[in-house]
Design a protein around this motif. Structure first.
Motif, PDB file in Angstrom:
ATOM      1  N   SER A 116      -6.381  15.780   5.466  1.00 43.59           N
ATOM      2  CA  SER A 116      -5.163  14.955   5.532  1.00 43.59           C
ATOM      3  C   SER A 116      -3.904  15.816   5.467  1.00 43.59           C
ATOM      4  O   SER A 116      -2.844  15.391   5.906  1.00 43.59           O
ATOM      5  CB  SER A 116      -5.159  13.923   4.404  1.00 43.59           C
TER       6      SER A 116
ATOM      7  N   TYR B 146       0.826  -1.205   0.000  1.00 42.44           N
ATOM      8  CA  TYR B 146       0.000   0.000   0.000  1.00 42.44           C
ATOM      9  C   TYR B 146       0.867   1.265   0.000  1.00 42.44           C
ATOM     10  O   TYR B 146       1.821   1.390   0.779  1.00 42.44           O
ATOM     11  CB  TYR B 146      -0.943  -0.018   1.216  1.00 42.44           C
TER      12      TYR B 146
ATOM     13  N   HIS C 178      -1.989  -3.008  -5.147  1.00 47.83           N
ATOM     14  CA  HIS C 178      -2.451  -2.390  -3.892  1.00 47.83           C
ATOM     15  C   HIS C 178      -3.848  -2.914  -3.555  1.00 47.83           C
ATOM     16  O   HIS C 178      -4.143  -3.251  -2.405  1.00 47.83           O
ATOM     17  CB  HIS C 178      -2.535  -0.857  -4.010  1.00 47.83           C
TER      18      HIS C 178
ATOM     19  N   SER D 222       0.340   4.739   0.591  1.00 42.70           N
ATOM     20  CA  SER D 222       0.050   6.047   1.173  1.00 42.70           C
ATOM     21  C   SER D 222      -0.182   5.969   2.682  1.00 42.70           C
ATOM     22  O   SER D 222      -0.480   4.901   3.226  1.00 42.70           O
ATOM     23  CB  SER D 222      -1.210   6.620   0.491  1.00 42.70           C
ATOM     24  N   LYS D 223      -0.090   7.129   3.321  1.00 43.08           N
ATOM     25  CA  LYS D 223      -0.425   7.216   4.758  1.00 43.08           C
ATOM     26  C   LYS D 223      -1.936   7.186   4.966  1.00 43.08           C
ATOM     27  O   LYS D 223      -2.423   6.827   6.031  1.00 43.08           O
ATOM     28  CB  LYS D 223       0.158   8.531   5.308  1.00 43.08           C
ATOM     29  N   HIS D 224      -2.685   7.629   3.952  1.00 46.89           N
ATOM     30  CA  HIS D 224      -4.141   7.796   4.069  1.00 46.89           C
ATOM     31  C   HIS D 224      -4.873   6.883   3.077  1.00 46.89           C
ATOM     32  O   HIS D 224      -4.257   6.322   2.175  1.00 46.89           O
ATOM     33  CB  HIS D 224      -4.526   9.243   3.746  1.00 46.89           C
TER      34      HIS D 224
END
Ligand code: CP
Length: 311
Positions: free
Chosen positions: A119, A3, A18, A5-7
């Motif tokens: 975000s 994955y 992903h 991203s952080k969000h």
């Protein structure tokens, strides 16, 4: 786990690995949930805040359950009794929650782009639980997991998404996810409810429901989102049902083993006949809700892995 991203703000932009990894992890949580076991050490010491500026039954409850099953401290912030009513802005509300060192912030908002804006302002991982007409990424993940469990794959399937496409963030996230994973996506509805950018979305467009349903593997029904409509885009609920409501006669045009889906909330007798919604073999609407908990556990799990330990 790949994955990137952080969000989790949108499905658009995610690559097939992903999505496949998220679905595989969600499948393992679906099996765990059915076994009655939990994994309460995974998010121990983490705080999850549900911040819903729009109504929800399924999404909010399943994020709460998902967080609790993984051991997080879960807070459901009641926006209707919060200082938002005294004029506090979205960003000031978010800064306040950020100062309390929340780790995971789940937000639903009527404004497209609100989670993305948030975000940029908070340290927490932000999860989009539905923003305006933009996206509802965890809904698309749970829909894909449900389809994969019944059909064994996503690639090559004909998926007909029917009804109010123009106002539906569910449709948009599903179009991105299913298209990315190689499904053939059709959107089916009256011309007034087909989005202006349909051609850009890489879908086949049908304004005739019977043509759109022909040989479909999956029939996904959507409600009329009257709260997002300005003006009367459909003549009446009764007439809408006649031309675009899913009943046995129309469903007979899809493949005999096709499945019927609906993200909820349903308006029976408007976009779907009760006999179809409750059909014991064709309807997978209950399973979608079950997979919602598993997918949200998977999302919380992978986002928590990227958080610093000392928050
Ligand atoms: N599908 C969905 O988002 O349902 P809720 O509005 O009940 O969360």
């Amino acid at each position: 786990m790949s994955y990137p991203s952080k969000h989790l703000l949108a499905i658009e932009g995610l690559e097939p690995p992903h999505i496949a990894d998220l679905l595989d992890l969600a499948e393992s949580y679906a099996l765990l949930n059915r076994s009655g076991k939990t994994q309460r050490d995974l998010l121990k010491g983490r705080t999850l805040i549900n911040l819903f500026f729009e109504d929800s039954t399924r999404t909010r409850t399943s994020f709460e359950l998902a967080g609790k099953r993984l051991g997080a401290d879960v807070i459901n912030m009641s926006v209707s009794t919060s200082s938002v009513n005294k004029g506090e802005t979205l960003l000031d509300t978010a800064s306040t929650l950020n100062a309390m060192q929340c780790d995971l912030l789940v937000i639903r908002h009527a404004q497209s782009g609100a989670p993305a804006l948030l975000s940029q302002k908070v340290d927490a991982a932000v999860i989009n639980a539905g923003d305006g007409t933009h996206e509802h990424p965890t809904q698309a993940l749970l829909d894909a997991l449900t389809i994969r469990r019944h059909k064994g794959r996503l690639e090559g399937l004909i998926v007909a998404i029917c009804g109010d496409i123009a106002h539906s963030r569910v449709a948009r996230s599903n179009i991105h996810l299913l298209g990315t994973m190689g499904a053939r996506v059709r959107i089916v509805g009256p011309p007034t409810l087909i989005p202006a950018d349909a051609a850009r979305l890489g879908v086949e467009v049908f304004t005739d429901m019977k043509a759109g349903l022909k040989d479909a593997d999956v029939v996904m029904m959507l409600r009329l989102q009257r709260e997002r409509m300005s003006g009367g885009l459909v003549p009446s609920a009764r007439e809408f049902f006649r031309f675009y409501g899913l009943d046995a006669e129309k469903l007979a045009l899809a493949k005999p083993d096709s499945i019927v889906m609906h993200p909820g909330p349903m308006n029976r007798g408007v976009e779907i006949d009760s006999a179809i919604a409750d059909h014991p073999t064709r309807s997978v609407i209950g399973e979608q809700v079950e997979m919602g908990v598993a997918c949200r556990m998977a999302v919380l799990d992978i986002l928590a892995r990227r958080l610093p330990r000392n928050r």
